[in-house]
Design an enzyme around this catalytic site. Structure first.
Site, PDB file in Angstrom:
ATOM      1  N   LYS A 264      -9.737 -15.977 -15.697  1.00  0.00           N
ATOM      2  CA  LYS A 264      -9.315 -14.612 -15.362  1.00  0.00           C
ATOM      3  C   LYS A 264      -9.911 -14.179 -14.019  1.00  0.00           C
ATOM      4  CE  LYS A 264      -6.748 -13.671 -18.921  1.00  0.00           C
ATOM      5  NZ  LYS A 264      -5.285 -13.493 -18.767  1.00  0.00           N
TER       6      LYS A 264
ATOM      7  N   TYR B 163     -12.270 -18.822 -20.486  1.00  0.00           N
ATOM      8  CA  TYR B 163     -11.360 -17.675 -20.459  1.00  0.00           C
ATOM      9  C   TYR B 163     -11.730 -16.702 -19.344  1.00  0.00           C
ATOM     10  CZ  TYR B 163      -8.745 -13.584 -22.015  1.00  0.00           C
ATOM     11  OH  TYR B 163      -7.894 -12.500 -22.072  1.00  0.00           O
TER      12      TYR B 163
END
Length: 235
Positions: free
Chosen positions: A140, A136
């Site tokens: 990002k 994650y």
């Protein structure tokens, strides 16, 4: 801001990616209530059902994100682009998460720049880091780098912590964490969480005050401060 509202946006236009999500829905309400733009376009994979007033105030462009290059026209002629697009690994799988949160966003940014967009506002995440071991945070960080490389006149990246909101979809574990963080926020309001309304107002504020640098990264504390600097609707 009053001047912008009085002029009905002064001829400026914007688009919103991810208007069906938690931040996107609140952001849309903020944009319409403040009348900062004379033209607001929602770009998404399906047409959204909005209230009667919103239906007449916005345009909607339905696109196929797997063939986004064929929808360049949807990104034409906007001064500002707001991106709240995102999914979860649990919902889309690892590959699907990467496609949505990195690939779709990066391609949309390129189309927006080619279409004349000068300021791109990206909702990212606290801890984003392209070198992270965690998927994650790594994704990002990667998308932040890709968007910055596009070359907008202004690029603002917001890195909120856990969003405090009432989700439309059920996420039991997240609901539990939100209850805990809601209590923690009373003691340390800027450390681990942020209300989604504050994020939306911060996104509005960074367009009103873009600053001089080409790239600005707002961490959670700065999001709190900037969001509070913009009066709530009706105040």
């Amino acid at each position: 801001m009053a001047a912008a509202a009085a002029s009905g946006g002064g001829g400026r236009s914007c688009f919103v990616l991810g208007a069906s999500g938690e931040t996107g829905r609140v952001l849309l309400r903020e944009l319409l209530a403040r009348r900062l733009f004379s033209r607001v376009t929602l770009i998404g994979r399906r047409r959204l059902t909005l209230g009667e007033e919103a239906e007449t105030a916005v345009e909607q462009a339905v696109v196929d994100f797997e063939r986004l290059g064929e929808h360049a026209a949807a990104f034409q002629g906007h001064d500002v682009g707001f991106c709240c697009l995102g999914t979860t690994r649990a919902k889309a799988g690892a590959d699907g998460f990467v496609r949505v949160d990195r690939d779709y966003v990066a391609q949309a940014a390129e189309l927006a720049r080619a279409g004349g967009c000068k300021h791109f506002v990206l909702q990212s995440s606290q801890g984003a880091n392209a070198q992270s071991r965690f998927l994650y945070l790594r994704v990002k960080g990667e998308v932040e780098n890709l968007v910055q490389a596009v070359g907008f006149d202004h690029c603002t990246i917001l890195r909120p912590a856990v969003l405090l909101c009432k989700r439309q979809e059920s996420r039991p574990l997240e609901w539990i964490s939100q209850q805990f963080l809601g209590v923690v926020a009373r003691v340390c309001p800027t450390a681990y969480s942020v209300p989604v309304e504050t994020v939306a107002r911060a996104m509005v504020a960074c367009v009103l005050q873009p600053g001089e640098g080409k790239v600005k990264v707002l961490e959670n504390g700065a999001i709190h401060a900037l969001g509070k600097a913009v009066p709530q609707q009706g105040t």
